[in-house]
Design an enzyme around this catalytic site. Structure first.
Site, PDB file in Angstrom:
ATOM      1  N   GLN A   1       1.627  -6.204   5.774  1.00  0.00           N
ATOM      2  CA  GLN A   1       1.990  -5.949   4.385  1.00  0.00           C
ATOM      3  C   GLN A   1       3.339  -6.591   4.086  1.00  0.00           C
ATOM      4  O   GLN A   1       3.775  -7.448   4.847  1.00  0.00           O
ATOM      5  CB  GLN A   1       1.980  -4.450   4.118  1.00  0.00           C
ATOM      6  CG  GLN A   1       0.587  -3.853   4.273  1.00  0.00           C
ATOM      7  CD  GLN A   1       0.509  -2.414   3.790  1.00  0.00           C
ATOM      8  OE1 GLN A   1       1.378  -1.886   3.111  1.00  0.00           O
ATOM      9  NE2 GLN A   1      -0.556  -1.735   4.175  1.00  0.00           N
TER      10      GLN A   1
ATOM     11  N   TYR B   1      -6.764  -8.838  12.127  1.00  0.00           N
ATOM     12  CA  TYR B   1      -5.445  -8.645  12.714  1.00  0.00           C
ATOM     13  C   TYR B   1      -5.468  -9.103  14.170  1.00  0.00           C
ATOM     14  O   TYR B   1      -6.507  -9.073  14.835  1.00  0.00           O
ATOM     15  CB  TYR B   1      -5.040  -7.166  12.665  1.00  0.00           C
ATOM     16  CG  TYR B   1      -4.827  -6.633  11.270  1.00  0.00           C
ATOM     17  CD1 TYR B   1      -3.624  -6.825  10.604  1.00  0.00           C
ATOM     18  CD2 TYR B   1      -5.836  -5.926  10.611  1.00  0.00           C
ATOM     19  CE1 TYR B   1      -3.423  -6.330   9.323  1.00  0.00           C
ATOM     20  CE2 TYR B   1      -5.642  -5.429   9.326  1.00  0.00           C
ATOM     21  CZ  TYR B   1      -4.436  -5.636   8.689  1.00  0.00           C
ATOM     22  OH  TYR B   1      -4.245  -5.150   7.425  1.00  0.00           O
TER      23      TYR B   1
ATOM     24  N   ASN C   1      -6.611   1.537   2.805  1.00  0.00           N
ATOM     25  CA  ASN C   1      -7.301   2.814   2.968  1.00  0.00           C
ATOM     26  C   ASN C   1      -6.875   3.843   1.935  1.00  0.00           C
ATOM     27  O   ASN C   1      -7.673   4.696   1.532  1.00  0.00           O
ATOM     28  CB  ASN C   1      -7.032   3.355   4.379  1.00  0.00           C
ATOM     29  CG  ASN C   1      -7.604   2.472   5.464  1.00  0.00           C
ATOM     30  OD1 ASN C   1      -8.434   1.611   5.204  1.00  0.00           O
ATOM     31  ND2 ASN C   1      -7.161   2.684   6.690  1.00  0.00           N
TER      32      ASN C   1
ATOM     33  N   ASN D   1     -12.269  -0.898  -0.742  1.00  0.00           N
ATOM     34  CA  ASN D   1     -11.586  -1.367   0.465  1.00  0.00           C
ATOM     35  C   ASN D   1     -12.342  -0.913   1.706  1.00  0.00           C
ATOM     36  O   ASN D   1     -12.636   0.276   1.853  1.00  0.00           O
ATOM     37  CB  ASN D   1     -10.162  -0.811   0.515  1.00  0.00           C
ATOM     38  CG  ASN D   1      -9.453  -1.163   1.814  1.00  0.00           C
ATOM     39  OD1 ASN D   1      -9.015  -2.286   1.993  1.00  0.00           O
ATOM     40  ND2 ASN D   1      -9.345  -0.204   2.733  1.00  0.00           N
ATOM     41  N   GLU D   2     -12.691  -1.845   2.571  1.00  0.00           N
ATOM     42  CA  GLU D   2     -13.227  -1.560   3.916  1.00  0.00           C
ATOM     43  C   GLU D   2     -14.276  -0.454   3.911  1.00  0.00           C
ATOM     44  O   GLU D   2     -14.240   0.462   4.744  1.00  0.00           O
ATOM     45  CB  GLU D   2     -12.083  -1.210   4.870  1.00  0.00           C
ATOM     46  CG  GLU D   2     -11.159  -2.378   5.155  1.00  0.00           C
ATOM     47  CD  GLU D   2     -10.126  -2.086   6.238  1.00  0.00           C
ATOM     48  OE1 GLU D   2     -10.060  -0.939   6.735  1.00  0.00           O
ATOM     49  OE2 GLU D   2      -9.365  -3.013   6.592  1.00  0.00           O
TER      50      GLU D   2
ATOM     51  N   GLU E   1      -6.338  -9.109   3.936  1.00  0.00           N
ATOM     52  CA  GLU E   1      -5.528  -8.444   4.967  1.00  0.00           C
ATOM     53  C   GLU E   1      -5.558  -9.324   6.202  1.00  0.00           C
ATOM     54  O   GLU E   1      -6.617  -9.558   6.783  1.00  0.00           O
ATOM     55  CB  GLU E   1      -6.060  -7.044   5.310  1.00  0.00           C
ATOM     56  CG  GLU E   1      -5.812  -5.993   4.253  1.00  0.00           C
ATOM     57  CD  GLU E   1      -6.145  -4.581   4.724  1.00  0.00           C
ATOM     58  OE1 GLU E   1      -5.976  -4.303   5.946  1.00  0.00           O
ATOM     59  OE2 GLU E   1      -6.578  -3.778   3.887  1.00  0.00           O
TER      60      GLU E   1
ATOM     61  N   GLU F   1       0.850  -1.194   0.000  1.00  0.00           N
ATOM     62  CA  GLU F   1       0.000   0.000   0.000  1.00  0.00           C
ATOM     63  C   GLU F   1       0.881   1.238   0.000  1.00  0.00           C
ATOM     64  O   GLU F   1       1.995   1.222   0.537  1.00  0.00           O
ATOM     65  CB  GLU F   1      -0.905  -0.005   1.240  1.00  0.00           C
ATOM     66  CG  GLU F   1      -1.834   1.192   1.323  1.00  0.00           C
ATOM     67  CD  GLU F   1      -2.817   1.102   2.490  1.00  0.00           C
ATOM     68  OE1 GLU F   1      -3.636   2.021   2.653  1.00  0.00           O
ATOM     69  OE2 GLU F   1      -2.753   0.098   3.251  1.00  0.00           O
TER      70      GLU F   1
END
Length: 503
Positions: free
Chosen positions: A351, A244, A72, A172-173, A292, A27
């Site tokens: 990442q 996460y 993001n 994304n999200e 992710e 990212e």
């Protein structure tokens, strides 16, 4: 000592080992791109400014796909800013990470880097501040051979052949209030459906990923997936999932049990997707892109972006330093991903470089491997063929955060062509070693290799000056006796057994 028994039989198959399980993520965040993969002043940099030492470690890590450019970041990104002559590209404010984006690296550069690193690009489109028109323009620029304004623009920019990107994330999200262009499930579902429909008019064979909820503890989790898939089911192939983990309040026992939560998280998404399938009388199944996942200490100072009038380029952000315990948890999460290979068809360790990453760099200087590098690299290198259903008998303990967990967790892969059987196992015991006995339903196997990754101090962390004190080492306790192999797993450890059929 804990005693565990694993039964392995090649007659019982979960599904194929998928190379896309071993994907990662780059990212435009912190030093992931600038001084990460791209550092023109570095001694190993090539003509495009990409660090050769990073590419070498990416190959060693065994990464299959790389998701780009966010995250993001993508929800405020204009892809056009990152193509064409570099001297003419604008600098923009990145609202996601309160940084400045110089657009030195963009789509064409990233695809060139991906080809050099032997990885498949996974592209995300901006459905935060943009929509259908911008998505199909990006697809035309990327994938159309020539003869149109945008494809000819790509060719003029130095990429004569199309980028041929087949895997695309639709935003994304989007349920996250922090997301630029945050939307309700109804708003996003309709936009994702229209975008997918338009993209398929250019190429019906694209693989499209709809946004799932951004976290399992979001109020929207579950209901979001149901509503979005109700709108998009026949237009997409996968639903994204993000998760996460971190150790909280010194509770190492719960942290080591993170794989239990991963299992239930995946099962919940599968149940929701299948409920939509049944209600809509659909024939196909929607699978999961767990694009992710990682250990991430979000409450640490390095996870807080700049503020106020400070909009730096490539600030130090999310540069967690990982311990042996973190690596064992990552190994346990890989076990969970493999165990769900029938429904998890893609995954991205978030990442790749510098940002919560297995690879770290100094600007213009040295490179080193974090502890988490090793379980990922071993699993990617050795998991081949099919994932097997295994039966595991193991004592359990109660973790405060994730409930009942086995002291040992394990998965096995079998490659009939090469005759390789590989068993991956973690010992979650903090004090005690564990004896794992593997009963084999395959004749003619020999023990090729046994390794363990562990340290007397589970909080040992690699640094730029020392990333070799703890490496996967030969485990001399492993022994094969007829149809059973036994091995002693050190406390807080990641372990690999490799056997091969010789007759």
């Amino acid at each position: 000592m804990t005693h565990a028994r694993l039964v392995v039989d090649p007659a019982f198959v979960v599904g194929p080992v998928r190379r896309r399980t071993f994907g990662s993520f780059v990212e435009h965040l912190g030093r992931s791109v600038y001084t990460g993969i791209h550092d023109p002043g570095h001694p190993t940099a090539d003509a495009d400014g990409f660090r050769g030492d990073v590419i070498e470690l990416v190959r060693e890590l065994g990464v299959s796909t790389v998701r780009y450019p966010g995250g993001n970041f993508v929800s405020g990104y204009k892809w056009e800013d990152g193509v064409g002559p570099q001297g003419e590209r604008p600098t923009r404010l990145d609202l996601a990470w309160h940084s400045s984006e110089p657009n030195t690296v963009g789509l064409d550069e990233f695809v060139r880097w991906a080809r050099k690193a032997d990885v498949e690009p996974m592209m995300a489109v901006n459905l935060g501040t943009r929509g259908v028109a911008e998505a199909i323009e990006l697809l035309e620029y990327s994938n159309v051979d020539g003869g149109t304004q945008l494809s000819e623009q790509r060719r003029a920019n130095g990429s004569d052949s199309p980028h041929a990107i087949s895997l695309w994330c639709l935003g994304n999200e989007m349920d996250g209030p922090w997301q630029t262009g945050h939307k309700t499930a109804a708003e996003y579902g309709r936009l994702a459906a229209e975008t997918a429909r338009a993209m398929r008019q250019i190429d019906p064979d694209l693989e499209l990923v709809a946004c799932g909820s951004s976290a399992s503890d979001m109020p929207t989790f579950g209901a979001w997936e149901h509503e979005v898939l109700t709108e998009t089911y026949e237009l997409v192939d996968l639903i994204s999932a993000h998760i996460y983990f971190a150790e909280h309040d010194g509770d190492l026992a719960s942290f080591l049990a993170a794989g239990v939560r991963m299992d239930s998280f995946i099962d919940s998404i599968v149940a929701t997707a299948d409920a939509v399938r049944a209600a809509g009388k659909h024939s196909k199944r929607i699978h999961i892109s767990l694009d992710e996942w990682n250990v991430w200490y979000q409450d640490r100072a390095e996870s807080r972006p700049p503020s106020g009038t400070d909009w730096p380029v490539a600030p130090v952000l999310l540069e967690d330093r990982y311990t042996v315990a973190d690596a064992v948890v990552v190994g346990g999460l890989l076990i969970s991903l493999l165990r769900h290979t029938d429904r998890v068809h893609a995954a991205s360790l978030a990442q790749l470089v510098n940002v919560i990453a297995p690879i770290m760099t100094e600007p213009g200087g040295r490179i080193w491997k974090q502890t988490t590098f090793h379980p990922f690299a071993q699993a990617s290198a050795l998991a081949r063929g099919v994932v097997l259903h295994t039966a595991l008998e193991v004592p359990t303990y109660e973790s405060a955060r994730y409930g009942t967990a086995g002291f040992v967790d394990s998965v096995a892969t079998w490659d009939a062509e090469s005759g390789d059987l590989v068993v991956f196992a973690v010992n979650r015991g903090i004090e005690d070693a564990a004896e794992l006995a593997v009963d084999l339903r395959i004749e003619g196997l020999e023990l090729v290799e046994a390794t363990s990754y562990a340290h007397d101090d589970p909080y040992w962390a690699a640094t730029v000056d020392d990333d070799t004190t703890v490496l996967p080492r030969a485990n001399v306790t492993a022994a094969l006796d007829g149809a059973r192999v036994t091995v002693t797993l050190p406390p807080v450890s990641w372990n690999v057994l490799r056997l091969r059929r010789v007759v």
